[in-house]
Design a protein around this motif. Structure first.
Motif, PDB file in Angstrom:
ATOM      1  N   PRO A   1      -8.175  19.579  -7.928  1.00 52.09           N
ATOM      2  CA  PRO A   1      -8.306  18.237  -8.497  1.00 52.09           C
ATOM      3  C   PRO A   1      -7.712  17.162  -7.591  1.00 52.09           C
ATOM      4  O   PRO A   1      -6.869  17.449  -6.741  1.00 52.09           O
ATOM      5  N   PRO A   2      -8.147  15.924  -7.793  1.00 50.27           N
ATOM      6  CA  PRO A   2      -7.598  14.836  -6.982  1.00 50.27           C
ATOM      7  C   PRO A   2      -6.134  14.589  -7.301  1.00 50.27           C
ATOM      8  O   PRO A   2      -5.681  14.788  -8.426  1.00 50.27           O
ATOM      9  N   GLY A   3      -5.409  14.148  -6.294  1.00 49.05           N
ATOM     10  CA  GLY A   3      -4.009  13.762  -6.460  1.00 49.05           C
ATOM     11  C   GLY A   3      -3.777  12.434  -5.780  1.00 49.05           C
ATOM     12  O   GLY A   3      -4.542  12.032  -4.900  1.00 49.05           O
ATOM     13  N   GLU A   4      -2.739  11.765  -6.199  1.00 44.56           N
ATOM     14  CA  GLU A   4      -2.406  10.477  -5.603  1.00 44.56           C
ATOM     15  C   GLU A   4      -0.899  10.305  -5.654  1.00 44.56           C
ATOM     16  O   GLU A   4      -0.244  10.680  -6.624  1.00 44.56           O
ATOM     17  N   ALA A   5      -0.360   9.727  -4.594  1.00 43.46           N
ATOM     18  CA  ALA A   5       1.061   9.403  -4.535  1.00 43.46           C
ATOM     19  C   ALA A   5       1.173   8.019  -3.920  1.00 43.46           C
ATOM     20  O   ALA A   5       0.519   7.729  -2.919  1.00 43.46           O
ATOM     21  N   SER A   6       1.969   7.170  -4.529  1.00 39.46           N
ATOM     22  CA  SER A   6       2.133   5.819  -4.020  1.00 39.46           C
ATOM     23  C   SER A   6       3.532   5.331  -4.344  1.00 39.46           C
ATOM     24  O   SER A   6       4.078   5.654  -5.401  1.00 39.46           O
ATOM     25  N   LEU A   7       4.093   4.564  -3.426  1.00 39.90           N
ATOM     26  CA  LEU A   7       5.433   4.031  -3.647  1.00 39.90           C
ATOM     27  C   LEU A   7       5.578   2.719  -2.902  1.00 39.90           C
ATOM     28  O   LEU A   7       5.147   2.600  -1.755  1.00 39.90           O
ATOM     29  N   THR A   8       6.181   1.752  -3.574  1.00 42.31           N
ATOM     30  CA  THR A   8       6.569   0.502  -2.938  1.00 42.31           C
ATOM     31  C   THR A   8       8.083   0.491  -2.870  1.00 42.31           C
ATOM     32  O   THR A   8       8.761   0.681  -3.881  1.00 42.31           O
ATOM     33  N   ASN A   9       8.597   0.312  -1.666  1.00 47.09           N
ATOM     34  CA  ASN A   9      10.034   0.214  -1.448  1.00 47.09           C
ATOM     35  C   ASN A   9      10.259  -1.064  -0.649  1.00 47.09           C
ATOM     36  O   ASN A   9       9.875  -1.133   0.522  1.00 47.09           O
ATOM     37  N   GLY A  10      10.843  -2.073  -1.296  1.00 49.17           N
ATOM     38  CA  GLY A  10      10.960  -3.375  -0.664  1.00 49.17           C
ATOM     39  C   GLY A  10       9.584  -3.967  -0.488  1.00 49.17           C
ATOM     40  O   GLY A  10       8.797  -4.037  -1.442  1.00 49.17           O
ATOM     41  N   ASP A  11       9.228  -4.355   0.743  1.00 51.05           N
ATOM     42  CA  ASP A  11       7.904  -4.934   1.002  1.00 51.05           C
ATOM     43  C   ASP A  11       6.923  -3.925   1.599  1.00 51.05           C
ATOM     44  O   ASP A  11       5.843  -4.285   2.031  1.00 51.05           O
ATOM     45  N   LEU A  12       7.298  -2.658   1.614  1.00 51.58           N
ATOM     46  CA  LEU A  12       6.448  -1.604   2.169  1.00 51.58           C
ATOM     47  C   LEU A  12       5.826  -0.777   1.049  1.00 51.58           C
ATOM     48  O   LEU A  12       6.544  -0.287   0.168  1.00 51.58           O
ATOM     49  N   THR A  13       4.496  -0.622   1.092  1.00 49.49           N
ATOM     50  CA  THR A  13       3.797   0.257   0.159  1.00 49.49           C
ATOM     51  C   THR A  13       3.059   1.322   0.953  1.00 49.49           C
ATOM     52  O   THR A  13       2.329   1.006   1.889  1.00 49.49           O
ATOM     53  N   VAL A  14       3.260   2.566   0.570  1.00 46.08           N
ATOM     54  CA  VAL A  14       2.566   3.707   1.167  1.00 46.08           C
ATOM     55  C   VAL A  14       1.834   4.429   0.039  1.00 46.08           C
ATOM     56  O   VAL A  14       2.445   4.772  -0.982  1.00 46.08           O
ATOM     57  N   SER A  15       0.525   4.643   0.211  1.00 48.67           N
ATOM     58  CA  SER A  15      -0.291   5.332  -0.788  1.00 48.67           C
ATOM     59  C   SER A  15      -1.046   6.474  -0.122  1.00 48.67           C
ATOM     60  O   SER A  15      -1.543   6.324   0.992  1.00 48.67           O
TER      61      SER A  15
ATOM     62  N   GLU B   1      -6.281  10.681   2.686  1.00 50.56           N
ATOM     63  CA  GLU B   1      -6.186   9.314   3.203  1.00 50.56           C
ATOM     64  C   GLU B   1      -4.791   8.765   2.926  1.00 50.56           C
ATOM     65  O   GLU B   1      -4.241   8.973   1.851  1.00 50.56           O
ATOM     66  N   ILE B   2      -4.247   8.044   3.903  1.00 52.27           N
ATOM     67  CA  ILE B   2      -2.967   7.372   3.735  1.00 52.27           C
ATOM     68  C   ILE B   2      -3.163   5.893   4.058  1.00 52.27           C
ATOM     69  O   ILE B   2      -3.886   5.561   4.996  1.00 52.27           O
ATOM     70  N   THR B   3      -2.550   5.040   3.247  1.00 51.97           N
ATOM     71  CA  THR B   3      -2.684   3.590   3.411  1.00 51.97           C
ATOM     72  C   THR B   3      -1.309   2.960   3.539  1.00 51.97           C
ATOM     73  O   THR B   3      -0.395   3.272   2.759  1.00 51.97           O
ATOM     74  N   PHE B   4      -1.183   2.065   4.514  1.00 51.56           N
ATOM     75  CA  PHE B   4       0.036   1.287   4.715  1.00 51.56           C
ATOM     76  C   PHE B   4      -0.317  -0.180   4.518  1.00 51.56           C
ATOM     77  O   PHE B   4      -1.304  -0.653   5.089  1.00 51.56           O
ATOM     78  N   ASN B   5       0.492  -0.919   3.774  1.00 49.66           N
ATOM     79  CA  ASN B   5       0.190  -2.333   3.536  1.00 49.66           C
ATOM     80  C   ASN B   5       0.653  -3.241   4.675  1.00 49.66           C
ATOM     81  O   ASN B   5       0.342  -4.426   4.692  1.00 49.66           O
TER      82      ASN B   5
ATOM     83  N   ASN C   1       9.567   8.212   2.367  1.00 47.52           N
ATOM     84  CA  ASN C   1       9.460   9.559   2.913  1.00 47.52           C
ATOM     85  C   ASN C   1       8.267  10.229   2.233  1.00 47.52           C
ATOM     86  O   ASN C   1       8.213  10.299   1.001  1.00 47.52           O
ATOM     87  N   VAL C   2       7.292  10.679   3.012  1.00 47.02           N
ATOM     88  CA  VAL C   2       6.117  11.362   2.474  1.00 47.02           C
ATOM     89  C   VAL C   2       6.408  12.859   2.558  1.00 47.02           C
ATOM     90  O   VAL C   2       6.548  13.415   3.650  1.00 47.02           O
ATOM     91  N   LEU C   3       6.507  13.489   1.395  1.00 46.54           N
ATOM     92  CA  LEU C   3       6.881  14.896   1.289  1.00 46.54           C
ATOM     93  C   LEU C   3       5.663  15.739   0.935  1.00 46.54           C
ATOM     94  O   LEU C   3       4.923  15.412   0.005  1.00 46.54           O
ATOM     95  N   PHE C   4       5.458  16.833   1.669  1.00 49.22           N
ATOM     96  CA  PHE C   4       4.359  17.767   1.464  1.00 49.22           C
ATOM     97  C   PHE C   4       4.955  19.103   1.039  1.00 49.22           C
ATOM     98  O   PHE C   4       5.868  19.594   1.700  1.00 49.22           O
TER      99      PHE C   4
END
Length: 182
Positions: free
Chosen positions: A32-46, A84-88, A165-168
């Motif tokens: 199944p699809p999964g998603e992880a996203s976090l905004t820390n300060g002005d940085l968002t990683v999805s 896919e990974i996205t940086f703002n 921190n992106v954890l696998f």
């Protein structure tokens, strides 16, 4: 006669369409699809990915061992569509500069670690490898034994002092990649 041929063609098309939909849905339910996203300060990683399960298989190892994901072989970091990974904003990905945007993130497992690669080609499906000449970043990370086995491949985003921190985690292995403000 022509009417019977046309009806036969329609029946075959409907059966093939139903089979394709079943197989497509089956792959998605098994991973199944999964998603992880976090905004820390002005940085968002999805991160968007698919979550295959161990199901009693050897995940990482050699081809001779029958590993699902052999050392030295391209892996899309999940199943179905590539991860896919996205940086703002501009970031440092494991210490290397990367522009804001969305990238395909894949890996090449090695004994004791992974080579993680970012590529701007997105929106493909299946095990097809990206055009490696377009890779914008290659970086190596160390793997370690997890506290416990993880049945379903999981990517998490955790806050750290200057970023995310992106954890696998999968099977008995875990590794991470720090993403920090540039």
């Amino acid at each position: 006669m022509l009417k019977k041929i046309l009806i036969g063609f329609i029946v075959v098309a409907v059966i093939l369409g139903a089979a394709f939909m079943y197989l497509s849905n089956r792959n998605r339910t098994m991973s199944p699809p999964g998603e992880a996203s976090l905004t820390n300060g002005d940085l968002t990683v999805s991160v968007k990915y698919s979550r295959p399960s161990v199901r009693g298989r050897l995940i990482f190892g050699t081809k001779e061992q029958g590993a699902l994901q052999p050392y030295g072989v391209y892996w899309r970091l999940g199943a179905n569509e590539p991860t896919e990974i996205t940086f703002n904003k501009k970031v440092n990905f494991n210490g290397q500069p990367v522009e804001a945007g969305t990238y395909t993130m894949y890996a090449i497992p090695e004994e004791g670690g992974f080579e993680i690669i970012l590529n701007p080609e997105v929106k493909s499906w299946g095990v097809f490898e990206p055009d490696h000449s377009k890779d914008i970043l290659k970086t190596k990370v160390q793997a370690q034994a997890g506290a416990s086995a993880v049945e379903q491949f999981t990517i998490s985003t955790l806050p750290m002092e200057q970023g995310v921190n992106v954890l696998f985690e999968w099977s008995e292995i875990r590794w991470s990649v720090p993403v920090t403000n540039q």
